[in-house]
Every structure is written in structure tokens, then in C-alpha cells.
Design an enzyme around this catalytic site. Structure first.
Site, PDB file in Angstrom:
ATOM      1  N   PHE A 149       0.812  -1.221   0.000  1.00 49.10           N
ATOM      2  CA  PHE A 149       0.000   0.000   0.000  1.00 49.10           C
ATOM      3  C   PHE A 149       0.845   1.271   0.000  1.00 49.10           C
ATOM      4  CE2 PHE A 149       0.948  -0.003   4.548  1.00 49.10           C
ATOM      5  CZ  PHE A 149       1.035   1.350   4.844  1.00 49.10           C
ATOM      6  N   ARG A 177      -5.693  -1.716  -0.366  1.00 50.00           N
ATOM      7  CA  ARG A 177      -6.009  -0.572   0.497  1.00 50.00           C
ATOM      8  C   ARG A 177      -6.010   0.749  -0.275  1.00 50.00           C
ATOM      9  NH1 ARG A 177      -2.301  -1.965   5.573  1.00 50.00           N
ATOM     10  NH2 ARG A 177      -1.526  -3.703   4.362  1.00 50.00           N
ATOM     11  N   CYS A 281       9.438   1.857   3.474  1.00 50.75           N
ATOM     12  CA  CYS A 281      10.406   0.785   3.772  1.00 50.75           C
ATOM     13  C   CYS A 281      11.791   1.390   3.939  1.00 50.75           C
ATOM     14  CB  CYS A 281      10.417  -0.250   2.673  1.00 50.75           C
ATOM     15  SG  CYS A 281      10.807   0.440   1.082  1.00 50.75           S
TER      16      CYS A 281
END
Ligand code: NAD
Length: 500
Positions: A149, A177, A281
């Protein structure tokens, strides 16, 4: 209620599963649309559509494929505002950050514009008597991408940009999402001139993912998401004979040496830890000051700086970051904050209970800061993926180097210092895939490659750059000899041919 449909063979397809996922507006906490969750048959339809388009697209010459990429870049740029608003409305990141998300994806498209050059093979003339050897890179066929997402623009473009430019046809399964931008990108690829069926989007959950991973006509799968799912995808895909790259979670550390430019460090850290509400990330959720004095100084300055951060709705141009993606994710992040407290870390700034006036139901979390975090704590070992920064104090350079090196994740790491030799030594020895030297988010440019080590990535070929070209193609090597009256006939050979 608006329904978000699949996009197969250049057409919108209403799914028949009767199963839907809620797409939230994280700013208001309200459901704004529902996305269809595909059946196995609908995934098969997308694969068949990609299969039907493959031969024509693979045999289209690389310049023509590159021209589609040039045009795609132009049409995305022309709709940047529309796409960024759509992205922010489902993800919650601020508009400028959504533009960054799309822009980083377009940089991979720019790389894909040069695909004729990247696809050139190798050639050796006269490898033996009258023998030439050459190699070529060929597309794999129907390939798939499964995306998370947190970058609904960039990560699909990382994957389909290179995969399609080299001649594959693609099935994208975006995050359920925030699925709207991936569909818009597929529509814009069609507008840019890609034939119908070359890029298909199916929405879904585990049913769709499993259907792709076990489908006999899917030859390669690129996945980005959390590590447990990445590992699962890697194993199931490999078991079914597919080439798989599966990127997972992260816990990136920023090492601060005593000689660092502390003013810059504070700016870099707050941006990299709290930007996009920490849902990156390549965020920097752990800072490791080396030495007591560095740690005390860093802590004091962070405590001064954090109150100036503005948390707001994603359309607020002054906000530094917006809400997190869902109520469940908000609860999860707040759960990790509670866990850190239970484990004995010192919570200096608590972002829980943050409420934005007029948007009380939105999924907002204020910035949090922990000190005295220890490597044994679960809240340190696991990914939090929220606006939470943890200070882990280290006594020495060696102790600081050991922390990211021994952590289960190995995506990115940064070192802040004025010492070239310390930075050089660190970059060479740290057991992590991407290193920043005074660069807090070391996401490599599109013509280099992106990938992590340890539990951050399964499979051995990185995303984009030349590694992406390798992942999405197979090499064929031809050894050729032509009849030539000037050459003596070779005798039959019953032993393996060698070049003496
Ligand atoms: P996620 O793992 O929940 O979902 C990723 C994809 O997997 C989605 O398309 C989802 O539909 C699918 N999926 C979810 N559960 C599944 C299941 N049980 N079986 C099969 N498929 C399933 O990840 P997310 O929450 O969307 O994204 C955040 C995660 O992604 C974080 O861990 C983050 O670090 C990671 N991430 C990594 C990178 C990278 O390059 N390594 C980049 C961005 C995000």
C-alpha cells in the site's frame, strides 16, 4: 458507494466474487469506496488477456516499445495533480509526497525509455574456427507484480516499467487498500499506446495472490510487502517453477558519529523518520548515536525539534505528514508504542491520542520518540511502520556497526560523519544492502538497483536498473557456424567440444 473494478484487456471489468475490500479515506476515517476482490477465474482472465497480447508485444521492436514509455511519462506528468490527489486520498500521505511517489516511479520509466540500449546482447566473432557466439535477452512471457500500500505509484512502475519495456505482458495485483492509482496508471499506459492486454490490473487478497503464484502461464513474480508474506510468496512461486523476487520489511538505522554535522542530522532524521507517517520501507526509524555526549545532544535537539512538526490532512500544504492508512494500522503502531513502554524503553514524546480538530475520526498519530531502546526489545527487532523514532545508544563505532549488521532486516542504513575513512570502512563492512553516507534515505537512482539483504528480500535479483532487465528477461546464447568451402570439414566428434 463507488466500486473499484479490475482492468483487463484494456477494459474495466466488474468482478463477480461478491467479495469487497473497504477503501478508506484516512483523513476522515470513512469508507470512500469498495474494491472488488478477484476470484481465481478473474485472475485467469487477466492472465489469458496478457497471454493473448504477448506475441505481438514481444515482437514489437524495442524502439517502439520505448516510445510508448516516453509517451506514458508525458501523460503521467500531464496528470500529476490529479494522480497525486487520488493517491493521497486513499493512502493519506501529503500531496507533495504523493508527487514524489509518482516521480520516483517515472524515473524508472525514464530508464525504460532507454531499453533498446539495455537489451543489446553480446557477440564474439571467431570463438572457434568459423564460429561466432552471440547472446540475446528475450522476454519471459506473462509476468506479475504484487505491490504494497505504501507506494501505490512508484512500486507498480518499478515493476511494469521495466517488465513491459523488455517485451513481457503484465498482470498487476496492487494493494487492496489504495488501488485507484494503479488502475489509472494502466489506463494511461493504454492512452500512451500500449496494446490492450499488455497491462492488466486485478484487485484482490490472498486468493488472487495464490492464483498468480500457482498459475502455469505466469513466468515471473515480483513482490513487495511485509517479510512474512514475501517469504511465503517466494516459496510458493519457486515451488511452482517461477522466477521470484520478493522484497520485505525493514528496520533502517542511522548511525551518528560524534563529528557529524548535527544541525543537518536533525533535519535529515525528522524527515526520514516521520515523513509519510513512517510508512516507508526506507524510513529511518532507529538512530544510533555513538558516545554519551552525542546521544545527549541528539536527544535534546530532537525533543526541541519534534513539536514543530505539523501533522495534518493530506491536502494541507503545510503539513509534514498525514494520517496512516487504516484504523487497524493506527492501532498496530500504537500497540508497538505501548510494547516499547512495557519493555522498559523511555518514551520521551508520545504521539498516541493525537487528535486533529475537525478530523477526529482520521487515522492520525503524532510523532513519538523513544530513548534507551535495547537490541533485545521486540519493539526494536520488529518493524513498526509508523511515526516512531527509537534511539539506541552505542558506546563505540564497532558497537554501532554491529546493530544494523546483526538485525534481522537489512534494507538500508545511513551513517552521518565528516570522516571519509570511517564512512568508507562502515560502507564496506556493514551487513545491509543499501548504504547512505550523510544521505538519510539511500534509495538508489533508477539506473542503479534497489534491494535489501537478510529478511528484507528473498530471491537474488534486485529491482530496476540492469538487475531489473535481468530479472524480466532470459538469456539465449547462440553458437553458429556457416558452411564455408574455405574450411575443411570437421570430423565427427564423440567428445565434448573444447577450444584448444
Ligand atoms: P503486505 O505484506 O500486507 O501486502 C503486500 C501485498 O501482499 C498486497 O498486495 C496484499 O494484498 C498481499 N497480501 C497481504 N496478505 C497476504 C497473504 N496472506 N497472502 C498473500 N498475499 C497477501 O504489505 P503492506 O502492509 O501493503 O506494505 C507494507 C510493508 O511493505 C512493510 O513491511 C514495508 O516495509 C514493506 N515494503 C517494502 C518495500 C521494499 O522495497 N522492500 C517497499 C515498500 C514497502
Amino acid at each position: 458507494m463507488r466500486d473499484i473494478h479490475h482492468f483487463i484487456g484494456g477494459q474495466t471489468l466488474a468482478g463477480a466474487s461478491g467479495r469487497f475490500g473497504d477503501v478508506m479515506d484516512p483523513n476522515t476515517g470513512q469508507v470512500q469506496a469498495r474494491v472488488q476482490l478477484a476470484t481465481i477465474d478473474e485472475v485467469d482472465r487477466a492472465v489469458q488477456s496478457a497471454q493473448a497480447a504477448f506475441e505481438g508485444w514481444a515482437s514489437t521492436n524495442p524502439q517502439r516499445r520505448a516510445r510508448v514509455m516516453f509517451e506514458f511519462k508525458r501523460v503521467v506528468e500531464a496528470r500529476m495533480d490529479e494522480l497525486a490527489h487520488l493517491l493521497s486520498s486513499e493512502h493519506g500521505k501529503v500531496i507533495a509526497d504523493s508527487k514524489g511517489d509518482l516521480q520516483r516511479g517515472l524515473e524508472v520509466i525514464e530508464f525504460a525509455c532507454g531499453i533498446p540500449h539495455a537489451l543489446k546482447g553480446e557477440y564474439t566473432q571467431g570463438a572457434g574456427p568459423g564460429i561466432d557466439v552471440y547472446s540475446m535477452r528475450q522476454p519471459l512471457g506473462v509476468v506479475a507484480g504484487i505491490t504494497p500500500f505504501n507506494f501505490p505509484g512508484m512500486i507498480p512502475m518499478w515493476m511494469f516499467g521495466v517488465a513491459i519495456a523488455v517485451g513481457n505482458t503484465f498482470v498487476l495485483k496492487p494493494s487492496e487498500r489504495d488501488p485507484s492509482v494503479p488502475v489509472r496508471l494502466a489506463e494511461l499506459m493504454l492512452e500512451a499506446g500500449v496494446p490492450e492486454g499488455v497491462l492488466n490490473v486485478v484487485h484482490g487478497d490472498k486468493v488472487a495472490v495464490d492464483a498468480l503464484l500457482t498459475h502455469p502461464q505466469v513466468h515471473a513474480v515480483s513482490f513487495v510487502g511485509s517479510s512474512d508474506i514475501a517469504h511465503y510468496v517466494y516459496r510458493l512461486g519457486a515451488e511452482h517453477g517461477k522466477r521470484v523476487q520478493a522484497m520485505g520489511g525493514a528496520k533502517n538505522h542511522g548511525i551518528v558519529l560524534p563529528d557529524a554535522d548535527m544541525d543537518q542530522v536533525i533535519r535529515d532524521l525528522t524527515g526520514a523518520a516521520y515523513g509519510s507517517a513512517g510508512e516507508r520501507c526506507m524510513a529511518l526509524p532507529v538512530v544510533v548515536p555513538v558516545g554519551q555526549k552525542t546521544a545527549d545532544d541528539l536527544r535534546e535537539r530532537l525533543v526541541e525539534e519534534i513539536p514543530s512538526l505539523k501533522v495534518g490532512v493530506s491536502t494541507d500544504a503545510d503539513a509534514h505528514y498525514g494520517p496512516v492508512v487504516t484504523a487497524a494500522h493506527k492501532a498496530r503502531v500504537e500497540g508497538w508504542i505501548a510494547r516499547g513502554v512495557e519493555e522498559g524503553a523511555e518514551l520521551i514524546v508520545d504521539g498516541r491520542g493525537f487528535s486533529l480538530q475537525g478530523h477526529e475520526q482520521g487515522f492520525f498519530i503524532g510523532p513519538s520518540l523513544f530513548d534507551q531502546v535495547k537490541p533485545t526489545m521486540e519493539s526494536y527487532r520488529e518493524e513498526i511502520f509508523g511515526p516512531v523514532l527509537q534511539i539506541v545508544r552505542a558506546e563505540s563505532f564497532e558497537a554501532a556497526l554491529a546493530l544494523p549488521s546483526q538485525h534481522q532486516y537489512g534494507y538500508g542504513v545511513a551513517i552521518f560523519t565528516r570522516s571519509g575513512s570511517a564512512a568508507r570502512d562502515f560502507a564496506a563492512r556493514v551487513n545491509v544492502g543499501m548504504v547512505g553516507i550523510n544521505v538519510p534515505i539511500p534509495v538508489p537512482v533508477a539506473y542503479h538497483t534497489f534491494g535489501g539483504w537478510k529478511r528484507s528480500a528473498f530471491g537474488d535479483i534486485n529491482q530496476h536498473g540492469m538487475e531489473g532487465v535481468r530479472f524480466w528477461t532470459k538469456t539465449k546464447t547462440v553458437t553458429a557456424r556457416w558452411p564455408d568451402s574455405a574450411l575443411e570439414h570437421a570430423d565427427s566428434s564423440f567428445v565434448i567440444p573444447t577450444m584448444r
